[in-house]
Design a protein around this motif. Structure first.
Motif, PDB file in Angstrom:
ATOM      1  N   ILE A   1       0.873  -1.171   0.000  1.00 54.92           N
ATOM      2  CA  ILE A   1       0.000   0.000   0.000  1.00 54.92           C
ATOM      3  C   ILE A   1       0.912   1.224   0.000  1.00 54.92           C
ATOM      4  O   ILE A   1       1.826   1.323   0.820  1.00 54.92           O
ATOM      5  CB  ILE A   1      -0.908   0.016   1.243  1.00 54.92           C
ATOM      6  CG1 ILE A   1      -1.877  -1.178   1.207  1.00 54.92           C
ATOM      7  CG2 ILE A   1      -1.670   1.336   1.360  1.00 54.92           C
ATOM      8  CD1 ILE A   1      -2.539  -1.450   2.541  1.00 54.92           C
ATOM      9  N   ASP A   2       0.670   2.143  -0.916  1.00 51.83           N
ATOM     10  CA  ASP A   2       1.549   3.309  -1.012  1.00 51.83           C
ATOM     11  C   ASP A   2       1.439   4.205   0.216  1.00 51.83           C
ATOM     12  O   ASP A   2       2.455   4.622   0.770  1.00 51.83           O
ATOM     13  CB  ASP A   2       1.221   4.109  -2.275  1.00 51.83           C
ATOM     14  CG  ASP A   2       1.525   3.315  -3.536  1.00 51.83           C
ATOM     15  OD1 ASP A   2       2.707   3.108  -3.842  1.00 51.83           O
ATOM     16  OD2 ASP A   2       0.570   2.871  -4.187  1.00 51.83           O
ATOM     17  N   ILE A   3       0.220   4.533   0.615  1.00 52.44           N
ATOM     18  CA  ILE A   3       0.011   5.398   1.777  1.00 52.44           C
ATOM     19  C   ILE A   3      -1.042   4.748   2.674  1.00 52.44           C
ATOM     20  O   ILE A   3      -2.205   4.600   2.275  1.00 52.44           O
ATOM     21  CB  ILE A   3      -0.467   6.806   1.365  1.00 52.44           C
ATOM     22  CG1 ILE A   3       0.440   7.397   0.292  1.00 52.44           C
ATOM     23  CG2 ILE A   3      -0.516   7.739   2.579  1.00 52.44           C
ATOM     24  CD1 ILE A   3      -0.155   8.588  -0.422  1.00 52.44           C
ATOM     25  N   TYR A   4      -0.629   4.351   3.866  1.00 50.08           N
ATOM     26  CA  TYR A   4      -1.546   3.696   4.802  1.00 50.08           C
ATOM     27  C   TYR A   4      -1.913   4.708   5.877  1.00 50.08           C
ATOM     28  O   TYR A   4      -1.040   5.227   6.588  1.00 50.08           O
ATOM     29  CB  TYR A   4      -0.886   2.474   5.414  1.00 50.08           C
ATOM     30  CG  TYR A   4      -1.858   1.468   5.984  1.00 50.08           C
ATOM     31  CD1 TYR A   4      -3.082   1.211   5.367  1.00 50.08           C
ATOM     32  CD2 TYR A   4      -1.554   0.754   7.141  1.00 50.08           C
ATOM     33  CE1 TYR A   4      -3.961   0.282   5.879  1.00 50.08           C
ATOM     34  CE2 TYR A   4      -2.418  -0.188   7.667  1.00 50.08           C
ATOM     35  CZ  TYR A   4      -3.632  -0.423   7.033  1.00 50.08           C
ATOM     36  OH  TYR A   4      -4.520  -1.351   7.543  1.00 50.08           O
ATOM     37  N   GLN A   5      -3.213   4.997   5.996  1.00 52.60           N
ATOM     38  CA  GLN A   5      -3.673   6.134   6.783  1.00 52.60           C
ATOM     39  C   GLN A   5      -4.553   5.724   7.966  1.00 52.60           C
ATOM     40  O   GLN A   5      -5.461   4.908   7.804  1.00 52.60           O
ATOM     41  CB  GLN A   5      -4.502   7.071   5.883  1.00 52.60           C
ATOM     42  CG  GLN A   5      -3.790   7.492   4.605  1.00 52.60           C
ATOM     43  CD  GLN A   5      -4.771   7.995   3.559  1.00 52.60           C
ATOM     44  OE1 GLN A   5      -4.785   9.166   3.218  1.00 52.60           O
ATOM     45  NE2 GLN A   5      -5.599   7.090   3.040  1.00 52.60           N
ATOM     46  N   ALA A   6      -4.289   6.322   9.113  1.00 52.14           N
ATOM     47  CA  ALA A   6      -5.189   6.180  10.255  1.00 52.14           C
ATOM     48  C   ALA A   6      -6.429   7.030   9.969  1.00 52.14           C
ATOM     49  O   ALA A   6      -6.312   8.238   9.773  1.00 52.14           O
ATOM     50  CB  ALA A   6      -4.503   6.650  11.533  1.00 52.14           C
ATOM     51  N   HIS A   7      -7.593   6.408   9.938  1.00 48.15           N
ATOM     52  CA  HIS A   7      -8.815   7.089   9.520  1.00 48.15           C
ATOM     53  C   HIS A   7      -9.302   8.130  10.531  1.00 48.15           C
ATOM     54  O   HIS A   7     -10.047   9.042  10.191  1.00 48.15           O
ATOM     55  CB  HIS A   7      -9.918   6.052   9.283  1.00 48.15           C
ATOM     56  CG  HIS A   7     -10.938   6.450   8.268  1.00 48.15           C
ATOM     57  ND1 HIS A   7     -11.717   5.549   7.593  1.00 48.15           N
ATOM     58  CD2 HIS A   7     -11.320   7.666   7.804  1.00 48.15           C
ATOM     59  CE1 HIS A   7     -12.525   6.185   6.761  1.00 48.15           C
ATOM     60  NE2 HIS A   7     -12.304   7.469   6.878  1.00 48.15           N
ATOM     61  N   HIS A   8      -8.884   7.988  11.760  1.00 50.41           N
ATOM     62  CA  HIS A   8      -9.287   8.925  12.813  1.00 50.41           C
ATOM     63  C   HIS A   8      -8.308   8.777  13.960  1.00 50.41           C
ATOM     64  O   HIS A   8      -7.565   7.797  14.032  1.00 50.41           O
ATOM     65  CB  HIS A   8     -10.718   8.622  13.286  1.00 50.41           C
ATOM     66  CG  HIS A   8     -11.439   9.808  13.846  1.00 50.41           C
ATOM     67  ND1 HIS A   8     -11.202  10.279  15.120  1.00 50.41           N
ATOM     68  CD2 HIS A   8     -12.378  10.610  13.314  1.00 50.41           C
ATOM     69  CE1 HIS A   8     -11.988  11.333  15.345  1.00 50.41           C
ATOM     70  NE2 HIS A   8     -12.703  11.561  14.263  1.00 50.41           N
TER      71      HIS A   8
END
Length: 322
Positions: free
Chosen positions: A120-127
């Motif tokens: 995954i290129d950018i793995y983001q915490a949704h909140h």
């Protein structure tokens, strides 16, 4: 397409990010494939998703659609900077949401499987997760990066001090830290100007605004109603709350000779730290029309007029103190 760096990173992305939230609930898989193919033809290489999109717990409907599109080959995965998110509840049992090391490991593996990719290129915490120490989730993200499962770390809906603390923890571990922050930002919703945007700018974090059209209020809503197109009850309520501003805005857009939706997006591209607003087209026509945004260059007079219609914030603490 003039590509831009995502925050302080060397990663080049398109200045518009294709949001996939409508894929499944609003847009059929066939049409979703066509939209993603057309996005590539137009030069858009930055796509955003989330494990919870599709809104059926644990099913990851939208990620599955994107994964089946990748599986067709033809360089689709290689040409795409794919960002997705974790934190949302994916099941009824404990540890099937938020940011524990256990959930992050499981969530990442599940997203990789649905997206049919090995990274995954950018793995983001949704909140923000106030129940998990930042040291714990940074360790989990570091492990994923060492394993080659993710390349960059992003956040969403973080406050300015969350970004600052996260970067401090990352620095203590010798990590690059957060590269992007998804924030609720548009002409009507400008609270992030107080601290999130200046923090992001100072820390080299690229801001990716979500809901850039304020749920449709900035997309020419009065024109649509005048043409007989119905609006949802919540939209009608919001319109009545902001009617004076929306009327002034659409009148100004008429003076510019531009579509209100594209002016709203062009305005975001002029704001500090902003890398790429997230667009969520339901049709190819909507996607193609949005490209007009990149041709609009709002001058200082236009920006000043928009600030008159939709007053914003100065950087804190000057916004509320000397």
């Amino acid at each position: 397409m003039d590509y831009v760096n995502l925050g302080r990173s060397g990663l080049k992305v398109s200045p518009l990010c294709l949001g996939t939230m409508n894929f499944g609930p609003e847009t059929t898989e066939e049409d979703s494939f066509a939209i993603m193919d057309r996005a590539h033809e137009l030069g858009i290489n930055f796509f955003d998703s989330a494990d919870v999109y599709g809104w059926k717990m644990g099913e990851g409907i939208t990620e599955n659609i994107v994964g089946r599109w990748f599986a067709q080959g033809g360089g689709r995965r290689e040409k795409t900077v794919i960002a997705t998110k974790f934190n949302g509840r994916m099941g009824e049992w404990p540890n099937e949401g938020l940011q524990s090391a256990l959930h992050i490991r499981r969530a990442a593996d599940a997203s990789l499987k649905r997206l049919q990719t090995d990274y995954i290129d950018i793995y983001q915490a949704h909140h923000i997760d106030r129940s998990t120490p930042m040291e714990e989730w940074w360790e989990a993200m570091d492990i994923l990066r060492q394993q080659g499962k993710i390349l960059y770390v992003g956040t969403s809906n973080y406050a300015g001090w969350h970004l600052a603390k996260s970067q401090a923890v990352a620095a203590q571990r010798g990590l690059f830290g957060i590269v992007s922050e998804q924030s609720h930002y548009n002409l009507l919703t400008r609270a992030v100007e107080l601290e999130v945007l200046p923090a992001a700018e100072d820390l080299g974090i690229g801001v990716i605004p979500w809901s850039p059209l304020a749920g449709g209020l900035l997309g020419g809503v009065l024109r649509k109603i005048d043409k007989g197109r119905s609006a949802a009850d919540h939209m009608v309520k919001q319109l009545e709350k902001h009617r004076d501003k929306i009327e002034a805005y659409e009148k100004f857009c008429d003076e510019l000779g531009e579509d209100p939706a594209f002016v709203a997006l062009a305005w975001l591209l002029k704001q500090r730290a902003v890398t790429a607003p997230i667009i969520g087209p339901r049709t190819i026509g909507q996607l193609e029309g949005t490209m007009r945004t990149l041709e609009i260059d709002l001058d200082e007079a236009a920006l000043a007029r928009l600030d008159e219609i939709f007053p914003g914030h100065k950087t804190a603490p000057e916004d509320y103190a000397w």
